[in-house]
Scaffold this motif. Structure first.
Motif, short mmCIF file in Angstrom:
data_model
loop_
_atom_site.label_atom_id
_atom_site.label_comp_id
_atom_site.label_asym_id
_atom_site.label_seq_id
_atom_site.Cartn_x
_atom_site.Cartn_y
_atom_site.Cartn_z
N LYS A 351 -5.62 4.43 -1.64
CA LYS A 351 -5.13 3.41 -2.56
C LYS A 351 -4.03 2.57 -1.90
CE LYS A 351 -4.53 3.93 -6.84
NZ LYS A 351 -5.51 2.86 -7.14
N ALA A 352 -3.14 3.20 -1.17
CA ALA A 352 -2.08 2.45 -0.49
C ALA A 352 -2.67 1.44 0.49
CB ALA A 352 -1.16 3.42 0.24
N GLU A 353 -3.70 1.86 1.22
CA GLU A 353 -4.32 0.94 2.18
C GLU A 353 -5.01 -0.21 1.46
OE1 GLU A 353 -7.39 0.91 6.00
OE2 GLU A 353 -6.43 2.78 5.36
N TYR A 354 -5.65 0.10 0.34
CA TYR A 354 -6.29 -0.97 -0.44
C TYR A 354 -5.27 -2.04 -0.81
CZ TYR A 354 -7.85 -3.39 -4.64
OH TYR A 354 -8.14 -4.35 -5.57
N TYR A 355 -4.13 -1.63 -1.32
CA TYR A 355 -3.12 -2.61 -1.73
C TYR A 355 -2.58 -3.38 -0.53
CZ TYR A 355 -3.06 -0.90 -6.53
OH TYR A 355 -3.41 -0.58 -7.82
N ALA A 356 -2.32 -2.69 0.57
CA ALA A 356 -1.81 -3.38 1.75
C ALA A 356 -2.78 -4.43 2.24
CB ALA A 356 -1.51 -2.37 2.85
N ARG A 357 -4.06 -4.10 2.21
CA ARG A 357 -5.08 -5.06 2.68
C ARG A 357 -5.34 -6.17 1.66
NH1 ARG A 357 -7.78 -3.68 7.27
NH2 ARG A 357 -7.51 -1.53 8.06
N ASN A 358 -4.79 -6.03 0.47
CA ASN A 358 -4.94 -7.08 -0.54
C ASN A 358 -3.59 -7.73 -0.87
OD1 ASN A 358 -7.86 -7.22 -1.93
ND2 ASN A 358 -7.50 -5.12 -1.20
N ASN A 359 -2.74 -7.78 0.16
CA ASN A 359 -1.49 -8.54 0.11
C ASN A 359 -0.51 -8.06 -0.97
OD1 ASN A 359 -2.30 -10.36 2.22
ND2 ASN A 359 -3.65 -11.35 0.73
N ASP A 360 -0.57 -6.78 -1.28
CA ASP A 360 0.35 -6.21 -2.27
C ASP A 360 1.16 -5.10 -1.60
OD1 ASP A 360 1.66 -5.10 -4.42
OD2 ASP A 360 -0.09 -5.10 -5.75
N ALA A 361 2.17 -5.51 -0.86
CA ALA A 361 2.98 -4.55 -0.11
C ALA A 361 3.74 -3.61 -1.04
CB ALA A 361 3.95 -5.29 0.81
N ALA A 362 4.17 -4.11 -2.18
CA ALA A 362 4.97 -3.29 -3.09
C ALA A 362 4.17 -2.10 -3.60
CB ALA A 362 5.45 -4.14 -4.27
N ASN A 363 2.93 -2.33 -4.05
CA ASN A 363 2.12 -1.22 -4.54
C ASN A 363 1.67 -0.30 -3.41
OD1 ASN A 363 1.78 -0.94 -7.39
ND2 ASN A 363 0.78 -2.94 -7.41
N ALA A 364 1.47 -0.87 -2.24
CA ALA A 364 1.13 -0.03 -1.09
C ALA A 364 2.25 0.97 -0.82
CB ALA A 364 0.88 -0.89 0.15
N MET A 365 3.47 0.50 -0.82
CA MET A 365 4.61 1.38 -0.56
C MET A 365 4.86 2.33 -1.74
SD MET A 365 5.71 0.96 2.48
CE MET A 365 3.94 0.94 2.79
N LEU A 366 4.51 1.89 -2.96
CA LEU A 366 4.64 2.78 -4.11
C LEU A 366 3.81 4.04 -3.91
CD1 LEU A 366 5.52 3.27 -7.11
CD2 LEU A 366 3.39 2.11 -7.76
N TRP A 367 2.56 3.89 -3.44
CA TRP A 367 1.69 5.04 -3.24
C TRP A 367 2.11 5.87 -2.03
CZ3 TRP A 367 -1.47 7.25 -6.55
CH2 TRP A 367 -1.87 6.53 -7.67
N VAL A 368 2.57 5.21 -0.99
CA VAL A 368 3.08 5.95 0.17
C VAL A 368 4.28 6.79 -0.23
CG1 VAL A 368 4.25 5.70 2.40
CG2 VAL A 368 2.19 4.35 1.92
N ASN A 369 5.19 6.21 -0.98
CA ASN A 369 6.41 6.93 -1.36
C ASN A 369 6.16 8.04 -2.37
OD1 ASN A 369 8.33 5.64 0.31
ND2 ASN A 369 8.31 3.84 -1.02
N ARG A 370 5.14 7.89 -3.22
CA ARG A 370 4.78 8.99 -4.12
C ARG A 370 4.40 10.25 -3.33
NH1 ARG A 370 1.07 5.99 -8.82
NH2 ARG A 370 2.83 5.04 -9.95
N LEU A 371 3.76 10.02 -2.20
CA LEU A 371 3.43 11.14 -1.32
C LEU A 371 4.67 11.64 -0.58
CD1 LEU A 371 1.45 13.03 0.16
CD2 LEU A 371 0.99 11.14 1.75
N ARG A 372 5.43 10.74 0.00
CA ARG A 372 6.56 11.12 0.84
C ARG A 372 7.65 11.84 0.05
NH1 ARG A 372 7.16 9.11 5.85
NH2 ARG A 372 9.42 8.84 5.64
N GLU A 373 7.76 11.57 -1.24
CA GLU A 373 8.74 12.28 -2.06
C GLU A 373 8.52 13.78 -2.03
OE1 GLU A 373 8.30 10.60 -5.90
OE2 GLU A 373 9.54 8.83 -5.49
N LYS A 374 7.28 14.19 -1.82
CA LYS A 374 6.93 15.62 -1.78
C LYS A 374 6.87 16.17 -0.36
CE LYS A 374 6.34 15.88 -6.26
NZ LYS A 374 7.27 16.68 -7.11
#
Length: 464
Positions: A351-374
């Motif tokens: 999902k993070a990659e999908y958002y990054a490839r669709n010019n939505d950096a904020a949502n891409a990082m949202l999904w990355v950070n949901r993982l990194r928090e754990k």
């Protein structure tokens, strides 16, 4: 007539091992009656017949870097490890015809999975159970077959390219049991079409989840489709199926709760992050001389505050005398072979990659950070940010390396990303004094089909 399914599996493996094109029609006297639906449930419960994936991917990927003379000497000292060294150095031949290890056990094991699945899919309709029970078991077999073909096509065929997939050599596409069946290779497109058809047709008959991660479910099928579409570069469909998978399975393990001496990390069969359990052929690679020495580049990406570094890597001295640097240790930390099947973190990063490839950096990082928090202790966690969609995409790919090192997907990513300028790279590694190079346009991104198989089956075309 009675059929002994253990004998079927052994006979099938032996015949595949020999490259025989008539292995698809095997009947042996035994104990299990084929017209009883419950016996196919027993067959599917024998997870060793369905869980195996190839182990070649991690050897070839840039996650590892063998530099210790002790390890190189050990790997070079036995013909048994030739395939390991050959894949690590991207050789045109992994299994030398006429040698004591001429057979590709990865190819054989995956086609044995497919044979088991074909047995169930083809024979169950004539059994005596309810239609609901039969449909459910056939659906499970289709998910396993799709997974086997997805791993095989990412080993022995070119990466999916929409403009050439219709003509690129794929795999022998075996879906039915007949007296004789052609081993001529279907196209890459045909293989992916079969994978998608198996998974989508299986979904209606599958339960949302299963008691054990070894048994396919709706979540498993959705996750396999998300993985499949990612490697077809169809990011919208990958995201859609990742959403469907996460709606059913979305728990992450909090790595901050564990220490290097913890003994309660969840086992693969019940790990809430695992959506479908799959293991590598040959079992754990965590001991000398096959343990994965991690590359400096990967270790730099991880950093020492990351719990994936603290829990899943160890100093070389822990592995053996003469070993330096850091080694992959998750298998020994958990106490079993690593999972390479689809997982909750994989769906999140799709999902993070999908958002990054669709010019939505904020949502891409949202999904990355949901993982990194754990993945960090609270005191060490810092949210990741991106300056642009391109920067977000780079960070997503880097996070995939952190999350999946030693677990197959880095090689798959190297293959699919090698044509994108932002990720193109010429890789080099030195083994026993010889330097090897892997260029972006190299044919060595496709593993060779064993010479012994091609000699026995001339219709089985070689890779370039």
């Amino acid at each position: 007539m009675k059929i002994n399914y253990k004998a079927i599996v052994l006979a099938a493996t032996a015949l595949i091992f020999a490259g025989c094109k008539k292995f698809v029609e095997i009947k042996t006297q035994g104990n299990l009656v084929p017209n009883q639906t419950i016996n196919y449930r027993y067959l599917l419960n024998n997870t060793s017949g369905f869980e195996t994936n190839p182990n070649l991917f991690d050897f070839a990927a840039d996650d590892i870097n063998i530099t210790d003379a002790t390890q190189m000497t050990s790997l070079s000292g036995s013909a048994f490890y030739y395939y390991y060294v050959a894949s690590y150095t991207w050789q045109p031949v992994f299994y030398v015809a006429g040698s004591t290890n001429e057979n590709d056990l990865n190819w054989n094991a995956s086609y044995a999975v497919i044979l088991n699945c074909n047995t169930i899919i083809n024979e169950l309709p004539g059994s005596d159970g309810t239609q609901q029970d039969k449909d459910a078991l056939i659906a499970e077999a289709k998910v396993h077959r799709a997974d086997a073909y997805l791993t095989l096509v990412n080993a022995y065929a070119k990466p999916f390219n929409a403009s050439t997939a219709g003509t690129d050599l794929g795999l022998p596409l075996l879906t039915v049991q007949t007296v004789s069946q052609s081993l001529k290779r279907a196209s890459v497109q045909q293989v992916y079409t079969q994978i998608i058809d198996d998974l989508t047709s299986a979904i209606p008959a599958l339960p949302n989840t299963q008691a054990y991660n070894t048994l396919p479910s709706k979540a498993s099928a959705y996750a396999e489709l998300a993985r499949c579409y990612l490697y077809m570069n169809n990011y919208a469909e990958a995201n859609r199926y990742a959403d469907l998978a996460l709606a059913l399975r979305n728990t992450l393990n909090d790595l901050a709760a564990y220490t290097a001496t913890s003994t309660n990390y969840p086992r693969r069969i019940a790990d809430p992050e695992v959506i479908l359990s799959k293991i590598t052929n040959g079992g754990t690679m965590a001991y000398t001389p096959t343990a994965f020495k991690l590359s400096d580049e990967l270790l730099s990406l991880l950093g020492t505050a990351d719990q994936r570094y603290n829990l899943f890597t160890v100093p070389g001295a822990t592995i053996g005398s003469g070993y330096t640097g850091r080694f992959f240790y998750k298998e020994r930390f958990v106490g079993e072979t690593r999972n390479v099947g689809p997982s909750v973190p994989e769906m999140m990063l799709i999902k993070a990659e999908y958002y990054a490839r669709n010019n939505d950096a904020a949502n891409a990082m949202l999904w990355v950070n949901r993982l990194r928090e754990k993945r960090f202790k609270a005191a060490d966690y810092v949210a990741m940010t991106a300056t642009s969609p391109a920067d977000a995409l780079t960070k997503v790919i880097e996070e995939r390396r952190r999350e999946f090192f030693g677990r197959m997907l880095r090689w798959w990513d190297m293959r699919r990303l090698k044509s994108e300028p932002a990720f193109q790279k010429t890789y080099t590694r030195t083994f026993n004094g010889t330097t090897y190079t892997l260029a972006p346009n190299s044919n060595r991104y496709v593993f060779p089909i064993a010479e012994s198989l091609r000699q026995l089956n001339p219709e089985l075309e070689a890779n370039p």
